[in-house]
Design a protein around this motif. Structure first.
Motif, PDB file in Angstrom:
ATOM      1  N   LYS A 106      23.748  70.298  28.611  1.00  0.00           N
ATOM      2  CA  LYS A 106      24.893  70.420  29.289  1.00  0.00           C
ATOM      3  C   LYS A 106      25.268  71.804  29.857  1.00  0.00           C
ATOM      4  CE  LYS A 106      29.307  68.263  29.770  1.00  0.00           C
ATOM      5  NZ  LYS A 106      30.413  67.267  28.873  1.00  0.00           N
ATOM      6  N   ARG A 107      25.091  72.737  28.909  1.00  0.00           N
ATOM      7  CA  ARG A 107      25.413  74.112  29.318  1.00  0.00           C
ATOM      8  C   ARG A 107      24.521  74.405  30.200  1.00  0.00           C
ATOM      9  NH1 ARG A 107      27.010  77.697  24.338  1.00  0.00           N
ATOM     10  NH2 ARG A 107      27.948  79.171  25.893  1.00  0.00           N
ATOM     11  N   GLN A 108      23.235  74.074  30.328  1.00  0.00           N
ATOM     12  CA  GLN A 108      22.435  74.565  31.552  1.00  0.00           C
ATOM     13  C   GLN A 108      22.499  74.059  32.617  1.00  0.00           C
ATOM     14  OE1 GLN A 108      18.705  73.674  28.705  1.00  0.00           O
ATOM     15  NE2 GLN A 108      18.000  75.425  29.963  1.00  0.00           N
ATOM     16  N   GLY A 109      23.482  72.877  32.737  1.00  0.00           N
ATOM     17  CA  GLY A 109      24.126  72.458  34.191  1.00  0.00           C
ATOM     18  C   GLY A 109      23.090  71.271  34.542  1.00  0.00           C
ATOM     19  N   LEU A 110      22.440  70.665  33.567  1.00  0.00           N
ATOM     20  CA  LEU A 110      21.647  69.381  33.879  1.00  0.00           C
ATOM     21  C   LEU A 110      22.565  68.268  34.016  1.00  0.00           C
ATOM     22  CD1 LEU A 110      19.122  71.323  32.966  1.00  0.00           C
ATOM     23  CD2 LEU A 110      18.206  68.957  31.901  1.00  0.00           C
ATOM     24  N   PRO A 111      22.276  67.412  35.062  1.00  0.00           N
ATOM     25  CA  PRO A 111      23.014  66.165  35.236  1.00  0.00           C
ATOM     26  C   PRO A 111      22.789  65.249  34.237  1.00  0.00           C
ATOM     27  CG  PRO A 111      21.515  66.155  36.856  1.00  0.00           C
ATOM     28  CD  PRO A 111      21.318  67.660  36.091  1.00  0.00           C
ATOM     29  N   ARG A 112      23.711  64.018  33.820  1.00  0.00           N
ATOM     30  CA  ARG A 112      23.590  63.267  32.920  1.00  0.00           C
ATOM     31  C   ARG A 112      22.345  62.673  32.667  1.00  0.00           C
ATOM     32  NH1 ARG A 112      28.048  60.581  30.199  1.00  0.00           N
ATOM     33  NH2 ARG A 112      29.175  61.346  31.608  1.00  0.00           N
ATOM     34  N   GLY A 113      21.628  62.121  33.918  1.00  0.00           N
ATOM     35  CA  GLY A 113      20.478  61.353  34.154  1.00  0.00           C
ATOM     36  C   GLY A 113      19.621  62.066  33.431  1.00  0.00           C
ATOM     37  N   ALA A 114      19.406  63.416  34.039  1.00  0.00           N
ATOM     38  CA  ALA A 114      18.098  64.379  33.525  1.00  0.00           C
ATOM     39  C   ALA A 114      18.386  64.646  31.918  1.00  0.00           C
ATOM     40  CB  ALA A 114      18.404  65.513  34.530  1.00  0.00           C
ATOM     41  N   ARG A 115      19.624  64.938  31.617  1.00  0.00           N
ATOM     42  CA  ARG A 115      19.760  65.081  30.380  1.00  0.00           C
ATOM     43  C   ARG A 115      19.081  64.027  29.135  1.00  0.00           C
ATOM     44  NH1 ARG A 115      25.118  66.346  31.669  1.00  0.00           N
ATOM     45  NH2 ARG A 115      25.923  65.092  29.994  1.00  0.00           N
ATOM     46  N   LYS A 116      19.651  62.706  29.692  1.00  0.00           N
ATOM     47  CA  LYS A 116      19.181  61.748  29.024  1.00  0.00           C
ATOM     48  C   LYS A 116      17.604  61.664  28.716  1.00  0.00           C
ATOM     49  CE  LYS A 116      19.639  56.520  28.609  1.00  0.00           C
ATOM     50  NZ  LYS A 116      18.325  56.185  28.497  1.00  0.00           N
ATOM     51  N   LEU A 117      16.929  61.962  29.759  1.00  0.00           N
ATOM     52  CA  LEU A 117      15.502  61.880  29.929  1.00  0.00           C
ATOM     53  C   LEU A 117      14.933  63.058  29.081  1.00  0.00           C
ATOM     54  CD1 LEU A 117      14.749  60.774  33.550  1.00  0.00           C
ATOM     55  CD2 LEU A 117      14.415  59.293  31.558  1.00  0.00           C
ATOM     56  N   ARG A 118      15.461  64.138  29.193  1.00  0.00           N
ATOM     57  CA  ARG A 118      15.071  65.314  28.367  1.00  0.00           C
ATOM     58  C   ARG A 118      15.291  65.033  26.856  1.00  0.00           C
ATOM     59  NH1 ARG A 118      11.579  69.039  27.600  1.00  0.00           N
ATOM     60  NH2 ARG A 118      12.474  71.099  27.023  1.00  0.00           N
TER      61      ARG A 118
END
Length: 244
Positions: A106-118
């Motif tokens: 989140k601190r890297q600025g990734l959106p929620r969907g991208a964070r979930k996959l990552r």
């Protein structure tokens, strides 16, 4: 063990580095060039300055003299942002396993969907798929260290510093972490790691930095240092002798 170095990773260079406490030089490295991909493993007895060197390379400790350079320029905040470090005792947030990773992403600025996959990808990388909702601080020692490494890798660092990440772990946990380290290295992450385990150095290292008394006494390809060390200190240490 990897026998060859290439020049794809960023280079780290130490010039006239000194750290002095109470009038005693704890670290005194005139020159050290890490210009291969690694993994670079730092070996030596207790008090040799291994962890101190690692912290200087990461910019956590400001030397009393000299400097660390990356790619030919003095270490800057921009360089430090491209690095990550994992300590011997993992430091985890008081939240779930998945939330520890989400905090970084989140601190890297990734959106929620991208964070979930990552997060799903990272958990699979560390064999923690079934523990996403478990409190991070309830993990076993090996699991906690794997999470700490995953959280560092979530930053997509160019360089990952590891300070004895397997020193208190059993062989199975150690093997899992070593596999993670080698996979990260194969993806181009420069690994610089402190260890006391000569067997681990044989399994992981492309090159080895041997330290004694705050000095680098030998640095070279792992095969050369481990099988035909040039310094007396390295020969004694690798033979299991006492090195002060």
């Amino acid at each position: 063990m990897r026998d060859m170095l290439c020049d794809t990773a960023s280079s780290l260079f130490v010039r006239n580095l000194r750290v002095v406490r109470n009038g005693k030089a704890l670290l005194n490295v005139s020159r050290l060039s890490l210009d291969g991909p690694g993994p670079t493993l730092i070996l030596g007895p207790n008090g040799a300055g291994k962890s101190l060197l690692l912290r200087c390379l990461h910019g956590l400790i400001e030397p009393d003299q000299g400097r660390v350079e990356q790619d030919g320029t003095p270490l800057t905040d921009r360089h430090k942002a491209q690095q990550a470090m994992v300590f011997q005792q993992p430091v985890l947030l008081r939240r779930s396993v998945a939330a520890n990773l989400d905090f970084v992403l989140k601190r890297q600025g990734l959106p929620r969907g991208a964070r979930k996959l990552r997060i799903e990808s990272l958990l699979a990388e560390g064999g923690l798929e079934g523990k996403a909702r478990q409190p991070a601080r309830s993990l076993s020692g090996g699991e906690a260290q794997r999470l700490a490494i995953l959280r560092a890798l979530a930053l997509d660092p160019e360089t990952l510093f590891l300070d004895e990440p397997t020193s208190a772990l059993d062989p199975n946990a150690t093997q899992m972490i070593e596999r993670m380290i080698l996979r990260a290295s194969s993806r181009g992450v420069r690994i610089v790691m402190v260890t006391h385990d000569i067997g681990q150095a044989r399994r992981l290292a492309a090159d080895i930095v041997m330290m004694q008394g705050g000095h680098v006494v030998e640095h070279g390809l792992a095969k050369q240092v481990l099988n035909a060390p040039q310094s007396d200190a390295a020969r004694r240490y690798l033979a299991g002798g006492l090195v002060t």
